[in-house]
Design an enzyme around this catalytic site. Sequence first.
Site, PDB file in Angstrom:
ATOM      1  N   TYR A 142      37.414  -4.555  12.036  1.00 50.92           N
ATOM      2  CA  TYR A 142      36.208  -4.342  12.830  1.00 50.92           C
ATOM      3  C   TYR A 142      35.521  -5.686  13.028  1.00 50.92           C
ATOM      4  CZ  TYR A 142      31.611  -2.517  14.212  1.00 50.92           C
ATOM      5  OH  TYR A 142      30.444  -2.241  14.886  1.00 50.92           O
ATOM      6  N   ASP A 237      37.154 -13.833  10.687  1.00 46.61           N
ATOM      7  CA  ASP A 237      35.883 -13.116  10.711  1.00 46.61           C
ATOM      8  C   ASP A 237      35.453 -12.929   9.259  1.00 46.61           C
ATOM      9  OD1 ASP A 237      33.818 -11.308  10.724  1.00 46.61           O
ATOM     10  OD2 ASP A 237      34.685 -10.032  12.291  1.00 46.61           O
ATOM     11  N   LYS A 265      25.263 -11.330   8.337  1.00 46.47           N
ATOM     12  CA  LYS A 265      23.987 -11.199   7.624  1.00 46.47           C
ATOM     13  C   LYS A 265      23.860 -11.978   6.324  1.00 46.47           C
ATOM     14  CE  LYS A 265      26.539  -7.083   7.426  1.00 46.47           C
ATOM     15  NZ  LYS A 265      26.988  -6.252   8.508  1.00 46.47           N
TER      16      LYS A 265
HETATM   17  N1  HOZ Z   1      29.312  -0.236  10.155  1.00 43.29           N
HETATM   18  C1  HOZ Z   1      28.576  -0.996   9.207  1.00 43.29           C
HETATM   19  C2  HOZ Z   1      29.367  -1.350   8.016  1.00 43.29           C
HETATM   20  N2  HOZ Z   1      30.657  -1.872   8.254  1.00 43.29           N
HETATM   21  C3  HOZ Z   1      27.367  -0.229   8.775  1.00 43.29           C
HETATM   22  C4  HOZ Z   1      26.171  -0.730   9.434  1.00 43.29           C
HETATM   23  C5  HOZ Z   1      24.887  -0.013   9.031  1.00 43.29           C
HETATM   24  O1  HOZ Z   1      24.835   1.200   9.085  1.00 43.29           O
HETATM   25  O2  HOZ Z   1      23.964  -0.691   8.653  1.00 43.29           O
END
Ligand code: HOZ
Length: 423
Positions: A142, A237, A265
């Site tokens: 992802y 990534d 983040k």
């Molecule tokens: N899809 C995000 C983790 N791989 C989650 C993002 C979120 O809900 O903060």
Amino acid sequence: MNQSETLFKEAVRYIPGGVNSPVRAFGSIGTTPRFITKADKAYMWDEDGQRYIDYIGSWGPMILGHNHPDVRQAVIDACDKGLSFGAATKAEVVMAKLICDIVPSIDMVRMVNSGTEAVMSAIRAARGYTKRDKIIKFTGCYHGHSDGLLVKAGSGVMTAGVPDSSGVPSSVTSDTLTAEYNNPESVRLLFDKFGEEIAAVIVEPVAANMGVVLPQENFLQELRDICDRYGSILIFDEVITGFRLSLQGAQGYFGITPDLTTFGKIIGAGMPVGAYGGRRDIMELISPVGNVYQAGTLSGNPVAMAAGITQLTLLKEHPEFYTELNKKSDDFFNSIIKILRQKNLPWQVNHIGSIGSLFFTEKPVTDYSSAKSSDVKAYARYCNKMISRGIYIAPAQFEAMFLSLAHTSQDIAQTLDAVSESL
Ligand code: HOZ
């Protein structure tokens, strides 16, 4: 009805699915989300006052634990001076220098606002540099929600069972080729066919969005070699692994040098930040030096920079943090494996550094299809039991667990008791 349930009922009237990111809707575990009011150290509290030991850590960035006093103070100090300028600041220079100092493959870096934006921009830079259009990504990896990368993606896309998002024009994804994680042959076949057209290979060096899946020996090296052979750009990534697996991320851990790297983040200590960086000859193509355009008012935001600089500086100055965190995490995941053995349960635990996943399958999990063999209903039952015991793990099978420096041995012991009871 408790406070979280009441809030969720209201939320779905105003927010699609009641949430601002799909996984947190708890849909795949068939319950309703806990609404969080605050977090400190290894804990989060919901609107009903229930405390959880948190193994999400805002999906990775809280490596020091929530609400670290130094990070909090840096944010307060920055806020005192204004929230956003849309103009150059000294903090951006400090941050860029810090990242370039820490990560040897990065000569120059550009700040953005999220991992999605970082990846989108890195791909553009790779295409601008190579003057080629095609990219290779791996099924189950992802890389955020930009159009061209929502192809056989992991995370919420995988949980929802919709490998390709609706609303993405096929013309945008026609240059996205997919290979199988841990399968260099699938990459070679694509290069045999499209070699001179492939701008970049993008990979999560440790896949963490189909649950945690480790790269097998030589997989990353094979990617490096084939990119070199064809003049393609290798993009790591490191939104999940950056500054977490080691100070130099997965590239430091495995000793493989990508051409470009993307971060998310963690470099903002949880504030909305991302960055991409790498070889100078590629990065000098970014506008305003070169003609690969990318911009943003909030990029390099002073409050986010203050938080990120504080966290990265602490990590840089304390190499022992990684030794401590990785040892603690190894012990934790190995204890789960031991519990499984004692209970004669054939499930799989994949882990590396401070991330890991429990899969409800007998097969070793090495790629998308083996990850998919996990019994998601069993995960849902397990997850709900863990959450009701005050242990907050990802409300979806195809995500990672994250440990932090703030998890105490007592937290871990309590968690292992919950694991044993829930299993
Ligand atoms: N899809 C995000 C983790 N791989 C989650 C993002 C979120 O809900 O903060």
